[in-house]
Design an enzyme around this catalytic site. Structure first.
Site, PDB file in Angstrom:
ATOM      1  N   ASP A  88       1.145  -3.486  -5.166  1.00 54.38           N
ATOM      2  CA  ASP A  88       1.975  -2.332  -5.167  1.00 54.38           C
ATOM      3  C   ASP A  88       1.422  -1.385  -6.283  1.00 54.38           C
ATOM      4  O   ASP A  88       0.650  -1.618  -7.100  1.00 54.38           O
ATOM      5  CB  ASP A  88       3.342  -2.709  -5.686  1.00 54.38           C
ATOM      6  CG  ASP A  88       3.457  -3.253  -7.209  1.00 54.38           C
ATOM      7  OD1 ASP A  88       2.657  -4.120  -7.085  1.00 54.38           O
ATOM      8  OD2 ASP A  88       4.657  -3.134  -7.627  1.00 54.38           O
ATOM      9  N   GLU A  89       1.896  -0.019  -6.059  1.00 50.77           N
ATOM     10  CA  GLU A  89       1.800   1.021  -7.175  1.00 50.77           C
ATOM     11  C   GLU A  89       0.165   1.015  -7.580  1.00 50.77           C
ATOM     12  O   GLU A  89      -0.276   1.045  -8.797  1.00 50.77           O
ATOM     13  CB  GLU A  89       2.687   0.808  -8.449  1.00 50.77           C
ATOM     14  CG  GLU A  89       4.045   0.955  -7.643  1.00 50.77           C
ATOM     15  CD  GLU A  89       5.005   0.851  -8.952  1.00 50.77           C
ATOM     16  OE1 GLU A  89       5.949   1.648  -9.004  1.00 50.77           O
ATOM     17  OE2 GLU A  89       4.986  -0.041  -9.740  1.00 50.77           O
ATOM     18  N   VAL A  90      -0.778   0.997  -6.745  1.00 49.17           N
ATOM     19  CA  VAL A  90      -2.111   1.037  -7.037  1.00 49.17           C
ATOM     20  C   VAL A  90      -2.658   2.768  -7.538  1.00 49.17           C
ATOM     21  O   VAL A  90      -2.167   3.475  -6.749  1.00 49.17           O
ATOM     22  CB  VAL A  90      -3.036   0.926  -6.168  1.00 49.17           C
ATOM     23  CG1 VAL A  90      -4.436   0.829  -6.428  1.00 49.17           C
ATOM     24  CG2 VAL A  90      -2.725  -0.564  -5.686  1.00 49.17           C
TER      25      VAL A  90
END
Ligand SMILES: *[C@@H]1O[C@H](CO)[C@@H](O)[C@H](O)[C@H]1NC(C)=O
Ligand SMILES: *[C@@H]1O[C@H](CO)[C@@H](O)[C@H](O)[C@H]1NC(C)=O
Ligand SMILES: *[C@@H]1O[C@H](CO)[C@@H](O)[C@H](O)[C@H]1NC(C)=O
Ligand SMILES: *[C@@H]1O[C@H](CO)[C@@H](O)[C@H](O)[C@H]1NC(C)=O
Ligand SMILES: *[C@@H]1O[C@H](CO)[C@@H](O)[C@H](O)[C@H]1NC(C)=O
Ligand SMILES: *[C@@H]1O[C@H](CO)[C@@H](O)[C@H](O)[C@H]1NC(C)=O
Ligand SMILES: *[C@@H]1O[C@H](CO)[C@@H](O)[C@H](O)[C@H]1NC(C)=O
Length: 799
Positions: A462-464
């Site tokens: 997530d949230e790269v």
């Protein structure tokens, strides 16, 4: 043969129990009051009617003695000081304020001597609670109807004692009460047993008989002072299948539970169902004001709605100690959660003790001496979870959320560049273009997957922060060379590599792995024409009900957690928000066809602003609301009906020594005056370990003999022997007496031809008939024993 004998046994049992129940007394308190707990739920129009009535008196046409009563109650206790004079039932403080008239029980069939209710002191609170009105529209409570907002008070509903949470599929409580005495209550495994079941017995004994009033083992009498309420002595659990060592996504958690005069019976296919059944049983037990433990006659048949019912705890933002994690496991078991999603590492710290890459822990943890989870800690936590039927799924989030990994390994993280094309000294996500990255991952995950036995592992994703990748000149060149236009393709490539590493390790360890990833991996790879593969499960954390529907219809297995982020706090009764869960409701109403692709949900507790001291009270009992949506049928979603039961669940967890928070505003738990807090020690595994790692998994004949007291096993073997031997003897005798064949045949006739007496032979036949019936009756048990003696002994230790 086995099935037939069981049938016969069941028929006989039915005849028997029927006779027993006909003698039971109907508890006279059994007024059908609708909502349990004694408070009423009203709507706005009803409320206005009551207010008008209060002002002008009841409508003339009604002969309403009820209303007169109500009028009197409004006036009497509230004279003078508005809030004060109502007395709470703090046991032991004062004499009950009033005594109810003794009432008379209704009997089932034959007229019997007239008896009245058990004589526990009546509760003063009953008087009070009738005046409490919960206004559905604004979720406040009024002491009495008042049109003036300022006269309303905020107040939680009175807890509904003895009610289960989450609501079982089939729940039929009856107004018949039995007594339980903790010292004389025994739990037996009639089928398979193992350490999971044996420790569950211990836990159940402890949880069911928590004395919030000093326990009273005296008899409960009907008001004639002679007839005692029946006491139940046994709880028998039959598990039909040999215990699995670890719970899994496919475990069967269904169970049937019956409380009747002859005892409590739980039937479950697998030991995991027995665990859930025992938990439900312990919730049905309640204490009266005099300290007797009571339970109602009840039938329950239950199974979960979703197979994956998880709680996520983040142990990287703050280190959460082993003891708190274990007491959280206990709270999860009491709410029938079955997955502990352990978000173990993140940007802030790397508390996982890696032995293959020790520098990750040495430099990545807050403190490598005190703030890490050693392999022993992890084994203990996994085992505490296993004993409660909870899977532990670790999450090693990458390529984003990995800053702490960078302290202990060189060249793992991407170095970021500024607009001038120079490194700016910051590090971003894991570098996806280096071989070294995948070597590190391969080593780390091999170790992790040896330590965590579950078939699932969470890989994050997530949230790269893509900016760092797109600014890095080496990555830019790599993308150009590989014809990648979108940086999301890079994420897709990375995830594919990681997933293949995981499945390779799985193959080597001989198990099928089902990785879990966050929503972004699915979304982003979808946008660039990739996919996450058929075995991967996607956890949704920001999509709406419609997104969920789309994903499910595309054939993707999904875990939903969008509406259950419990790290957000707000004023008021926020459990209702979690209970209603808009996304799930939208999804339910959308009429999606592939609903089975939604395999469950998770309550998420991120710990930016949470540490050891407040993790439990913040998570519980708010996650309790989620437990019911994940376990019970979709139609169990009425917040108003749930309120007194969830309040009781909160009180129950508090009584059992868990540090739970407040749920529904002002109120109180019956009998408890202060919170015991987290003082309890919920560690079972350590004690088990000490017990010499006893292997319960092979219930030998000897063990069973010691467990099943009713039937003497040796006699059971003797009976068929006696029958065979006596028939042989008789045949031999008659052959010796007379060699003519006709005499042999006449010998076996009931009466000799020409006579009318039964004689010795007749009695012999009667005896044989009884012996045979007894054999059939006990057949299931001795077949079990026989099967068991055949089974090869397990040589593996349990742990
Ligand atoms: C409110 O409750 C009363 C009685 O419980 C019922 O008759 C009435 O229809 C309800 N009104 C609404 C708007 O639900
Ligand atoms: C309620 O309690 C008061 C005393 O607190 C008592 O006088 C009254 O009779 C009780 N009412 C009912 C309906 O039991
Ligand atoms: C249990 O029995 C009592 C006494 O008959 C009754 O008042 C109570 O409502 C019952 N509880 C449940 C949950 O049915
Ligand atoms: C761990 O870090 C120390 C100190 O920087 C270094 O000397 C050692 O080689 C590292 N170990 C490994 C396995 O990388
Ligand atoms: C349901 O899911 C399966 C795969 O699990 C998929 O093949 C099928 O097309 C889906 N059906 C619908 C109606 O979406
Ligand atoms: C809890 O109990 C176990 C075994 O009984 C013991 O080893 C452990 O030290 C105890 N923990 C605490 C905090 O008392
Ligand atoms: C449960 O088991 C005990 C002892 O094994 C036995 O005495 C009792 O009758 C059994 N009760 C039921 C309801 O099966």
């Amino acid at each position: 043969m086995h099935g037939l004998s069981k049938c016969v046994a069941v028929l006989l049992l039915l005849c028997f129990t029927r006779r027993v129940t006909s003698e039971e007394y109907r508890h006279p308190d059994a007024v059908s009051s609708g909502v349990p707990g004694g408070w009423q739920r009203i709507n706005a129009s009803e409320y206005r009617r009551l207010v008008a009535e209060h002002k002008h008196g009841p409508p003339k046409d009604q002969p309403a003695s009820d209303h007169l009563d109500a009028e009197k109650r409004f006036d009497e206790p509230l004279r003078g000081d508005r809030g004060k004079p109502l007395r709470r039932s703090n046991y032991g403080d004062d004499e009950p304020a009033f005594r109810a008239e003794p009432q008379r029980p209704r009997l089932r069939r034959t007229p019997r001597p007239k008896l009245a209710i058990p004589t526990a002191p009546p509760r003063p609170r009953a008087n009070f609670s009738k005046d409490v009105i919960w206004l559905v529209d604004d979720n406040t409570f009024g002491l009495r109807p008042a049109d003036d907002q300022s006269l309303k008070i905020r107040m939680g509903p009175p807890p509904a004692s003895g009610s289960p949470w989450p609501m079982p599929r089939v729940y039929q409580p009856m107004a018949l009460v039995y007594q339980l005495k903790s010292a004389e209550f025994h739990m037996h495994a009639l089928g398979f047993t193992c350490d999971v079941l044996e420790t569950a017995f211990e836990r159940t004994q402890k949880n069911a008989f928590v004395a919030s009033v000093p326990a009273n083992a005296g008899e409960v009498f009907y008001s004639d002072g002679r007839t005692a309420v029946p006491v139940i002595y046994y709880l028998n659990v039959t598990v039909a299948k040999r215990c699995d060592k670890y719970p899994s996504l496919r475990m069967v958690e269904s169970y049937d539970l019956e409380v009747k005069r002859s005892g409590v019976t739980i039937y479950a296919q697998e030991v995991w169902g027995a665990l859930r059944g025992l938990e439900t049983f312990s919730q049905l037990v309640y204490q009266d004001d005099a300290g007797h433990f009571l339970i109602n006659k009840t039938f329950i048949s239950d199974y979960p709605r979703f197979a994956h019912r998880g709680v996520l705890i983040d142990t990287a933002r703050h280190y959460i100690s082993k003891e708190v994690l274990i007491s959280n496991l206990e709270a999860m078991a009491q709410n029938k959660f079955n997955v502990f999603h352990w978000h173990i590492v993140d940007d802030q710290s790397f508390p996982y003790q890696s032995k293959v890459l020790p520098n990750l822990t040495e430099f990545g943890s807050y403190n490598p001496k005190t703030h890490i989870y050693t392999h022993e800690d992890i084994v203990e936590i996994v085992n505490e979870a296993r004993l409660r039927g909870i899977r532990v799924i670790p999450e090693f989030d990458s390529p984003g959320h990995t800053l702490s990994w960078g302290y202990g390994t060189d060249h793992l993280l991407t170095s970021c560049y500024d607009y001038t094309g120079e490194p700016n000294g910051f590090y971003g996500p894991v570098n996806p273009i280096l071989k070294w990255t995948y070597t590190v991952m391969q080593r780390l995950f091999t170790e992790v997957m040896e330590l965590f036995p579950d078939m699932s592992i969470h890989l994050g994703g997530d949230e790269v922060p893509y900016e760092c990748w797109t600014a890095n000149p080496f990555i830019k060149r790599f993308m150009r060379r590989n014809n990648m236009e979108d940086v999301k393709e890079l994420l897709n490539l990375y995830e594919k590599r990681i997933l293949s590493i995981i499945s390779e390790i799985g193959k080597r360890q001989n198990r099928r792995v089902r990785p879990i990833v966050w929503q972004e991996v699915y979304d982003d790879s979808g946008q660039v024409g990739g996919s996450v593969g058929p075995d991967t499960i996607v956890q949704m954390w920001k999509g709406s009900g419609y997104d969920l529907q789309a994903m499910v219809e595309a054939g993707q297995k999904v875990i939903y957690s969008t509406c259950w982020y419990l790290d957000y706090i707000s004023y008021g009764q926020d459990w209702q928000k979690y209970y209603n869960c808009e996304g799930l409701t939208t999804f339910e109403e959308s009429g999606s066809r592939n609903t089975s692709n939604l395999i469950g949900g998770e309550a998420c507790m991120w710990t930016e602003y949470v540490d050891d001291s407040i993790l439990m009270p913040r998570l519980w009992p708010r996650a309790t609301a989620i437990a019911e949506r994940l376990w019970s049928s979709a139609s169990v979603n009425d917040m108003v009906l749930a309120a007194p039961r969830i309040e009781e669940q909160r009180c129950r967890m508090q009584r059992r020594g868990l540090a739970v928070g407040v749920l529904a505003g002002p109120g109180y738990c019956n009998h408890i005056r202060n919170t015991p807090g987290a003082a309890h020690n919920w560690s079972y595994f350590a004690r088990l370990w000490k017990l010499g790692q006893r292997n319960y998994d092979t219930p030998s004949y000897g063990q069973l003999k010691n467990k099943v007291y009713v039937v003497d096993m040796n006699a059971m073997y003797l009976v068929p022997l006696v029958i065979v031997v006596s028939i042989c003897c008789l045949t031999l005798l008659s052959v010796l007496q007379d060699t003519s064949r006709s005499r042999i045949i006449t010998f076996f006739l009931l009466r000799a031809p020409g006579t009318s007496r039964l004689g010795v032979r007749g009695l012999l036949y009667v005896f044989l008939l009884f012996a045979f019936a007894w054999c059939v009756w006990t057949a299931p048990i001795w077949m079990n024993v026989w099967e068991d003696t055949k089974k090869p002994k397990l040589s593996q230790p349990v742990f």
